[in-house]
Structure formats: C-alpha cells, structure tokens
Scaffold this active site. Structure first.
Site, PDB file in Angstrom:
ATOM      1  N   CYS B 167     -20.395  20.754  45.596  1.00 54.20           N
ATOM      2  CA  CYS B 167     -19.351  20.778  44.571  1.00 54.20           C
ATOM      3  C   CYS B 167     -19.897  20.546  43.166  1.00 54.20           C
ATOM      4  O   CYS B 167     -19.150  20.630  42.197  1.00 54.20           O
ATOM      5  CB  CYS B 167     -18.278  19.753  44.904  1.00 54.20           C
ATOM      6  SG  CYS B 167     -17.700  19.932  46.602  1.00 54.20           S
ATOM      7  N   HIS B 312     -14.533  14.329  37.870  1.00 59.10           N
ATOM      8  CA  HIS B 312     -14.689  15.158  39.072  1.00 59.10           C
ATOM      9  C   HIS B 312     -13.384  15.119  39.875  1.00 59.10           C
ATOM     10  O   HIS B 312     -12.935  16.133  40.385  1.00 59.10           O
ATOM     11  CB  HIS B 312     -15.856  14.642  39.909  1.00 59.10           C
ATOM     12  CG  HIS B 312     -16.009  15.358  41.215  1.00 59.10           C
ATOM     13  ND1 HIS B 312     -16.431  16.666  41.295  1.00 59.10           N
ATOM     14  CD2 HIS B 312     -15.774  14.971  42.501  1.00 59.10           C
ATOM     15  CE1 HIS B 312     -16.458  17.036  42.568  1.00 59.10           C
ATOM     16  NE2 HIS B 312     -16.051  16.039  43.319  1.00 59.10           N
ATOM     17  N   GLU B 323     -14.917   6.926  41.556  1.00 62.02           N
ATOM     18  CA  GLU B 323     -15.248   7.491  40.246  1.00 62.02           C
ATOM     19  C   GLU B 323     -14.635   6.636  39.134  1.00 62.02           C
ATOM     20  O   GLU B 323     -15.266   6.377  38.115  1.00 62.02           O
ATOM     21  CB  GLU B 323     -14.770   8.943  40.135  1.00 62.02           C
ATOM     22  CG  GLU B 323     -15.183   9.574  38.798  1.00 62.02           C
ATOM     23  CD  GLU B 323     -14.824  11.044  38.684  1.00 62.02           C
ATOM     24  OE1 GLU B 323     -14.115  11.570  39.559  1.00 62.02           O
ATOM     25  OE2 GLU B 323     -15.263  11.663  37.681  1.00 62.02           O
ATOM     26  N   LYS B 342      -8.725  19.185  38.216  1.00 58.41           N
ATOM     27  CA  LYS B 342      -8.401  19.686  39.559  1.00 58.41           C
ATOM     28  C   LYS B 342      -6.923  19.475  39.882  1.00 58.41           C
ATOM     29  O   LYS B 342      -6.411  20.082  40.825  1.00 58.41           O
ATOM     30  CB  LYS B 342      -9.305  19.037  40.607  1.00 58.41           C
ATOM     31  CG  LYS B 342     -10.762  19.492  40.483  1.00 58.41           C
ATOM     32  CD  LYS B 342     -11.655  18.923  41.561  1.00 58.41           C
ATOM     33  CE  LYS B 342     -13.113  19.361  41.389  1.00 58.41           C
ATOM     34  NZ  LYS B 342     -13.823  18.615  40.308  1.00 58.41           N
ATOM     35  N   HIS B 347      -9.491  22.586  43.834  1.00 56.92           N
ATOM     36  CA  HIS B 347     -10.935  22.405  43.888  1.00 56.92           C
ATOM     37  C   HIS B 347     -11.609  23.735  44.202  1.00 56.92           C
ATOM     38  O   HIS B 347     -11.553  24.227  45.320  1.00 56.92           O
ATOM     39  CB  HIS B 347     -11.272  21.373  44.959  1.00 56.92           C
ATOM     40  CG  HIS B 347     -12.685  20.881  44.904  1.00 56.92           C
ATOM     41  ND1 HIS B 347     -13.669  21.510  44.179  1.00 56.92           N
ATOM     42  CD2 HIS B 347     -13.282  19.798  45.473  1.00 56.92           C
ATOM     43  CE1 HIS B 347     -14.804  20.848  44.316  1.00 56.92           C
ATOM     44  NE2 HIS B 347     -14.596  19.799  45.099  1.00 56.92           N
ATOM     45  N   PHE B 405     -20.996  17.092  47.940  1.00 55.30           N
ATOM     46  CA  PHE B 405     -21.376  16.776  49.318  1.00 55.30           C
ATOM     47  C   PHE B 405     -22.880  16.574  49.417  1.00 55.30           C
ATOM     48  O   PHE B 405     -23.645  17.302  48.805  1.00 55.30           O
ATOM     49  CB  PHE B 405     -21.070  17.983  50.200  1.00 55.30           C
ATOM     50  CG  PHE B 405     -19.731  17.953  50.829  1.00 55.30           C
ATOM     51  CD1 PHE B 405     -18.754  17.081  50.414  1.00 55.30           C
ATOM     52  CD2 PHE B 405     -19.445  18.836  51.859  1.00 55.30           C
ATOM     53  CE1 PHE B 405     -17.520  17.089  51.023  1.00 55.30           C
ATOM     54  CE2 PHE B 405     -18.221  18.853  52.464  1.00 55.30           C
ATOM     55  CZ  PHE B 405     -17.252  17.980  52.042  1.00 55.30           C
TER      56      PHE B 405
END
Lengths: 425, 419
Positions: B167, B312, B323, B342, B347, B405
């Site tokens: 990502c 993110h 985060e 997002k 996403h 990931f």
C-alpha cells in the site's frame, strides 16, 4: 532531498540457491566442475507438453532453515518468501553482521520476484475447487504481495531500514542491487540485503512462456538435449532454442565502506558502476541502441573504459534473438577487443530463474573475482561469426579485477553493473 | 546552508472513484463527496461478503491517442491503459513533450501493488474450462509492464522499473524517482502507481483477512448508504473499502525544470523509508513514527513547519489508532490539521499514496485542505481533524503518510509550488 553523500558501496557477503544446489558452496563446487543443474521436470506432470527440461533447486527445505515453524509454513505458503528470508539470514551470518539497536535501523532490504506468490495463488484455486471458498487462507493476499519477501526478512531478522521490492522482469536482480547501492550511496541506509528469488515452476507459468515460444523444446531426436537435459540450455550456441525455466535465488549484502570497516565485515568487491535504460520499443524484442547505452553507461559510471573490463557475465538466456542482439551490442561497445574478454553465461548451468537470475549472476561474478577463477558457458558451440570469442568452455583460473554483469528484461528494461576487486583509495 | 537536491513536480494527474479526470476528482473531493458505491464490476451473490467498492466512473480510454482496437484487445488489464492515461495527461499538464534529447534522460518509475492479476485470473478460468489462455496473459500480468508500456508510449529510455511496497507503492515510486534525479541518473522521472483490484477473488480474500469492510448489519451506518463504509478515524470504523485508481507525477531536477521552462507545481522536499520488523499487517508505532521523522529530517525541517498531514488512515481498527499515536509522537499534543483521503476515495492499494500525493499538491496550490468525511470521531483518536468539510488553510509543507503490508513504510514531505 538532501544532497547525496556519494559514498562507496561494497559487497560483504552473498548467498545463492540454484539448481546446482542450495548454498553458494554447493553451487560453486558443481559450477566449477562444469556441471549442469538442469533436468526433467518433477514439480508437476506436464503430460505430453513438449517443454520438459527445467531447473529445480534439489535440496532446499524451508523447514530446515529454522526461521519458519511448521505451522507457519502452512499459512506462509509462497516459497519465494521462505527462500528470501533464509538467504538474507545466511548472508548476514556469513558477513558476521549482527542486527542490533544500533545497526538495525540502518540495514534495509530491496529484492524482487517476477511472479511472486503465484504458487500460493494456485493452491488457493485448488482449495476453492476441492474444499470451497470458505477454506481459502486469510494469508493469501500477503503471500501474493511481492514485497513480502523483503518484509518478512525484516520481520524475522529485525532490521528496520528501507524495506521494499523492485520488479523489472528478468532484470529484477540487477535493478534491486543497483537501486540498493544507490540507496546506500545517497545515505538512506548503511547496508542493504539485495537480490531476487523465484519459484516459477507452475503449470500456468510454464505453459504461458512455452506458448510464447521462448522456452527450450527439442526440435527432434537429433537435438543434443533429446536424451540429456543438461544440454538444453546453450547460450550463444548455434543450435540454441530458448531458455530453460528455473528456480533460484540470490541475496547480496551491500554495505557502505566505512560501515563495513567499523563492523569488520568482509570486503569482497566494490560496486563501482551501474546503469539502467529502457528500450521504449517492444515488450519482448530487444533493442540494440538502448542496450548498448546501458553497457556503456555502467562502464562510464565505473570511471573506466571498455578496455578495462576483464570479464563479461552475460545475460545469455539461450534464445535465438536475445543472444544474437546481446553479442552484437557487446561487439559494438568493445570492438575488436571483445575477442580477449572471456564471456560467461551462468544460465548455461543454472537455467533462467527470471527475477533471481541477475542476482545469482552478480553473486557468482563476485565469487569469480574473489577466487580468481572463471565459470564456464557450458554446451558452447558458437556460430561461425562468433567463433573467435572466448566463451569459457570450461572453468579456469584467471586473475581478474573487473567484471561487467548485464541483464535485460521483458518489457524492455535493462540493467548493467560493474564489480571490481576492492582497492584502497 | 546545506546543499539541497530537491526534485520538482512539473505535472501530475489522477483518475479515482471520484472522477475519471483530475478536475472531476478535485471538484468532488473539495465538496466532501465519496466515491464509494455498491460493487458493479462483477455480479454479487447473496452471500458474497463485501458489497461496496470505489470504482473509477466512466472508464473509457478510447479517446486517448495511444488507444486502438487491437491494443485494447491485447492489453486488456485496465492497469496498463490506466497507467498510460494518467501519464499522458500529466505530461500535457506539464506542457512537456519528450524530445530526442530528453528521452535517454527520462526515467519511468511506475508501479502497481497487484498489477494485472485480473489477466492471470482470466487465464486460470480459461484453463480450467479447457480453453487456451489469452496470448497476452503474461505481458499483462508482468508487473513491470505498467512501467514498460509508459516507456513505450513516451519514448523514455532512461531507467525503467517498478518498485513495490504494497500500500506504500505510490510513495516509494516517487521516492526512488527522486533518488534517481538526486544522483544525476536522470533529469526527468515519470512516477506513479495504478491498481484495479475490484476482482471477486481479491475482494473476498481481503474480507477473509478481516481487512475489508464487510458489515451486513442493518444498524450499520453503511446499510442505507454504502458510501459510509469508509470512515477512517471514526469510532465505528470496520476496515477499508477496496478502490480503483491511478496517478502520475512528472518530476524533474531543478535544473532540468528551469532549462526547459517547466513550472514548479510542487517540490519533493523529504523522503523517509523504513520497515517495521514486527508484523505483516499490523502497524508498528515506533517505526512509523521514525518514518515520519526521517522524512522531516531529509526535508531539513521541524515538525511545527508541517501545515497539513495527509494520513494513511485506511479505516482499520488498529491502523488508524496506531497512526494517530505516531502523529502525536511527532507533533505533540496539538497536531497539524489531519485529513484521511481514503474516507472519500476508499483504498486504491498501491495507487493510493500516488493519488494522495497528487491531491496534496493540488490542495497546497489552492490553499484547500481536504477533509476526513463520515467522521464520527473516535474519542481515543485526539488529532486535529479536518472534519467532514474541506478547510481553507495555507499550506507550505505537507506530510503524506503511507504504510504497507509487510511493514513497508514511506512518508514524503511536499512543498507548495506555483498556484
């Protein structure tokens, strides 16, 4: 970005896994005896499909590596991940580099795979067919993520520098090593584990390449590989008929010179030059102009001239067009001097492991520098027009200081790297 | 004063669930709209676990000069034309036509997290039913062909490869593109990422991981309006919504931009890249904190210089919380305004950070900070949200986060360019 620091990058260790054997020692021992690692396919039954010669790593068992518990191997079932992590661990161990609170944040990983976890994907499809959608592993997607090789190495080994993958088909290993070297040069890391790993012996992949007519298949009974699969991969030979798909992997530990010294790492060779170009023309047909520029670019980047290159580790996949274009490009760059530069294609012995091949070839090139010994292009029977060139038909002693290693990938992506025996100053 | 070597952004473009064009995307983003809807790309059986996705509307490449029927039949995975389209438009925005002098000095660092997986799935299906796979299966499925086709379209013959960091792929393509320029290995870099992951097996696999939003409860906010499924930083967030998208940024060295008379629309001020060494999907607070710190350090700035953070925040339980803690660790109790794009886009996997980079740069030029929509603020997440509506905020420097990931992190500091 900060101004790059322009630091020197050396190779401190490497580990490989090839059809000649898992581990550098086993691969080297057999390679130096001019053996082939290629054989009839056993990974699956190809029925009456005419492509039957492949390269399988004979002795790699992830359960023996010790980094994955048996249960973990059940859900982490993409083999490129296991091998990448094992090779990273072995390379660190060989160099004697410990991942500590001090070194960890400065060590990263950059490695690629062209087909990644396609084996896990095939298994998922089987599971759906046999046991239903509800039994598909929740780990399927991470197994499919190409960057999980680097990611899992970071998780298992504890380093936290830049961790990512680069993909450029058959040139992946070269791009990964060059990009990793530049990352160190710029100062974003002090050491990088770089390379490529590939397990492509799956029906869909083999048939896909086979139907593109890029893989070796014997013409008839007169073919010298008809009964002997060791003769199937014959780069630069007059009767070459496509490449032999193989499993393989290689990880090189690159380090900034000062870091290598502070941590008393071995210094085997220095990466003094690298260049990348793109063909911008066709996705499989190579283009001379941009390949020539790539070879010249790496030599110029090393601050030397063509006459200073003492050994060429070629891309030499054993395809009709690819090998011809490569030799024409070498002739253009090196001129008449090419006749005195030994040219080796390791693919004659280990086949073509796609993303891993360039990394394997860089590791073996470094080992040639270290040992003062050239590996052969086995099976060589050159065309008349190239008969004057030295393809190293058998392994031999040779004190060499500087090697050029080339790789050219699907999609028209090229990468060349110059390695040198390390010198002070 | 330290010597700097910042890459200049001279053009950019995106296609997203909010619009096929950047103009449309921006208009809808600024209005606080969502691009998330019910899935239409494939038929949904009654027990299919996921009902929502972000699909690029009006997907039609036939008006682009690179399009012809034969190529459309061969290059059938939308990642290929999706990449070429945004690069074509970004070059037009830059007013840059690559001349013979430029081509060898132009790199293509364009990528995708999942690439042409749809082509491989199609081949498996044909194979299983006894038909021959499409002869272009492997070229479509070969991940670096998104970069390769951009190189063929533009004639760029510099370095060409595809970096992958799940990502965080979009951001690492910008990072490695900037690095090539910084080291003098190219003068222009075409960077970006594309993903079209709304495929039945992929969406279901994300649901199996409990990553994708899949609530079918009637009391869920999304029960009546699927757009509400993506709700980063909200107390009832339940996983991300898979989306399609593509974005390109044309970077140039300062010198190359100047000598070619290209406009400076933004600057790549600082890049941080690291790995978690902890878990394959769960984020790790100390390392994502350090990743932000590395970006600020590379930019040569202090946390208080940051005017906006593009988070993110994918709308996962743990990810958003970790985060927010890392943002506090960098900025202290009082954080800069934070937006989670997002919430509007879903996403888009590898493309997400590239799209977010484009919107961050556009936002700086316009003095608009994009919001986190659908926000029902999680009391545990005490950051300075740009809540629900875009805000007029002058931004000189923006931090854009991406965490992939496998624990692959990449944060970038962008600086405002000409409006």
């Amino acid at each position: 970005m900060r101004q790059p620091e322009n630091r020197r990058v050396v190779i401190s260790a490497y580990e490989v896994s090839t059809p000649l054997g898992h581990g550098l020692d086993r691969t080297w021992e057999r390679a130096a005896k001019n053996e082939s690692g290629l054989g009839w396919i056993t990974r699956f039954d190809p029925g009456d499909y005419p492509v039957r010669v492949v390269g399988e790593i004979p002795d790699y068992d992830p359960a023996k590596g010790g980094l994955f518990k048996e249960r973990e191997l059940g859900f982490w079932n993409a083999r490129f991940i296991h091998l990448a992590v094992d090779l990273c661990r072995d390379a660190l161990r060989k160099a004697g580099l410990e991942v500590t609170a001090e070194t960890g944040p400065r060590i990263g990983a950059m490695m690629g795979s062209a087909i990644g976890g396609s084996d896990a994907y095939e298994e998922a499809l089987r599971t759906i067919a046999e046991r239903g959608a509800g039994r598909v592993s929740p780990f399927l997607l991470p197994n499919l993520c190409v960057n999980l090789s680097a990611g899992m190495a970071s998780i298992k080994l504890g380093f936290t520098g830049p961790v990512l993958s680069v993909v450029s088909a058959c040139a992946t290993g070269g791009h990964a090593v060059a990009e990793a070297a530049w990352t160190i040069q710029r100062g974003a890391a002090d050491a990088m584990l770089a390379g490529g790993v590939e397990f492509p012996l799956l029906p869909a992949i083999l048939y896909g390449f086979g139907n593109m007519r890029t893989l070796f298949r014997p013409r008839d009974e007169s073919d010298r590989a008809w009964t002997d699969p060791a003769r199937a991969s014959r780069p630069y030979s007059v009767d070459r008929r496509g490449f032999v798909l193989a499993e393989g992997g290689a990880i090189l530990l690159l380090a900034e010179l000062g870091f290598a010294r502070r941590h008393k790492l071995p210094i085997i060779a220095e990466i003094t030059g690298a260049a990348m170009t793109s063909d911008a023309s066709h996705f499989t047909q190579p283009r001379k102009e941009t390949i020539v520029r790539c070879i010249r670019g790496a030599i110029e980047d090393a601050g030397v001239g063509p006459g200073d290159i003492q050994h060429i580790n070629g891309h030499g996949t054993s395809t009709t067009v690819g090998d011809e274009v490569e030799l024409e490009c070498l002739a253009e760059v090196f001129g008449p001097g090419l006749r005195s530069i030994p040219i080796t294609s390791n693919k004659s012995q280990v086949g073509h492991s796609l993303a891993a091949s360039a990394a394997i070839e860089l590791a073996l090139s470094a080992e040639c520098l270290r040992r003062g010994r050239l590996l052969p292009t086995i099976n060589i029977e050159p065309e008349d027009r190239w008969a004057h060139l030295d393809f190293v038909p058998v392994a031999r002693e040779a004190a060499i200081d500087r090697v050029l290693s080339s790789s050219f990938g699907f999609g028209g992506t090229n990468c060349c790297v110059v390695l040198e025996r390390f010198k002070e100053s | 004063m330290e010597t700097r070597n910042d890459a200049v952004v001279v053009g950019y473009d995106a296609m997203t669930p909010l619009g096929f064009t950047l103009e449309e995307t921006w208009k809808n983003a600024e209005a606080g709209r969502s691009g998330v809807r019910g899935i239409t790309r494939f038929p949904l059986s009654r027990d299919y676990p996921v009902r929502v996705a972000g699909e690029v509307p009006d997907l039609d490449f036939s008006r682009f000069p690179f399009w012809n029927e034969r190529d459309q039949a061969n290059w059938f995975s939308p990642v290929i034309f999706g990449a070429m389209a945004v690069v074509h438009r970004a070059l037009a925005m830059a007013g840059l036509e690559l001349g013979e002098q430029d081509k060898p000095r132009t790199a293509v660092v364009f990528s995708s997290a999942i690439g042409g997986l749809d082509a491989m799935i199609d081949a498996e299906k044909r194979h299983a039913s006894g038909r021959t796979p499409h002869p272009f299966t492997n070229p479509n499925g070969c991940l670096n062909l998104v970069a390769g086709k951009v190189s063929m379209m533009t004639g760029a013959t510099g370095p060409c490869f595809s970096p992958v960091a799940a990502c965080a792929t979009g951001n690492v393509s910008i990072a490695l593109g900037s690095q090539l320029l910084g080291l003098g290995l190219a003068e222009i870099a075409i960077c970006g990422a594309v993903d079209f992951p709304v495929l039945p097996s992929l969406v279901a696999s994300f649901a199996a991981m409990n990553g994708a939003f899949q609530s079918q409860r009637t009391d869920d906010r999304a029960a009546t309006d699927p757009a509400l499924a993506s709700r980063p930083f909200s107390r009832d967030r339940k996983g991300f919504v898979l989306s399609e998208g593509s974005a390109a940024l044309i970077l140039a060295s300062a010198e190359a931009a100047k000598s070619r008379g290209l406009r400076r629309l933004g600057t790549i001020r600082g890049v941080g890249m690291n790995g978690d060494a902890s878990h394959y999907v769960q984020p790790h607070e100390p390392t994502i904190t350090r990743c932000m710190a590395l970006a600020l350090e590379d930019a040569g700035i202090e946390p208080e210089d940051i005017d906006y953070v593009s988070a993110h925040a994918a709308s996962t339980r743990l990810g958003d919380l970790v985060e927010s803690r890392a943002i506090h660790a960098i900025f202290g109790a009082k954080t800069p305004p934070v937006g989670a794009l997002k919430s509007q886009l879903g996403h888009t996997m590898g493309a997400s950070s590239a799209i977010e980079a484009v919107l961050a740069i556009e936002g700086m030029r316009r003095g608009i900070a994009l919001p986190t929509i659908h926000l029902d603020s999680d009391p545990e997440i005490d950051i300075n949200h740009v809540a629900n509506e875009a805000a007029r905020i002058d931004q000189e420097l923006v931090l854009s986060n991406s965490f992939g990931f496998g624990g692959a992190n990449c944060c970038i500091v962008f600086e405002r360019g000409e409006s």
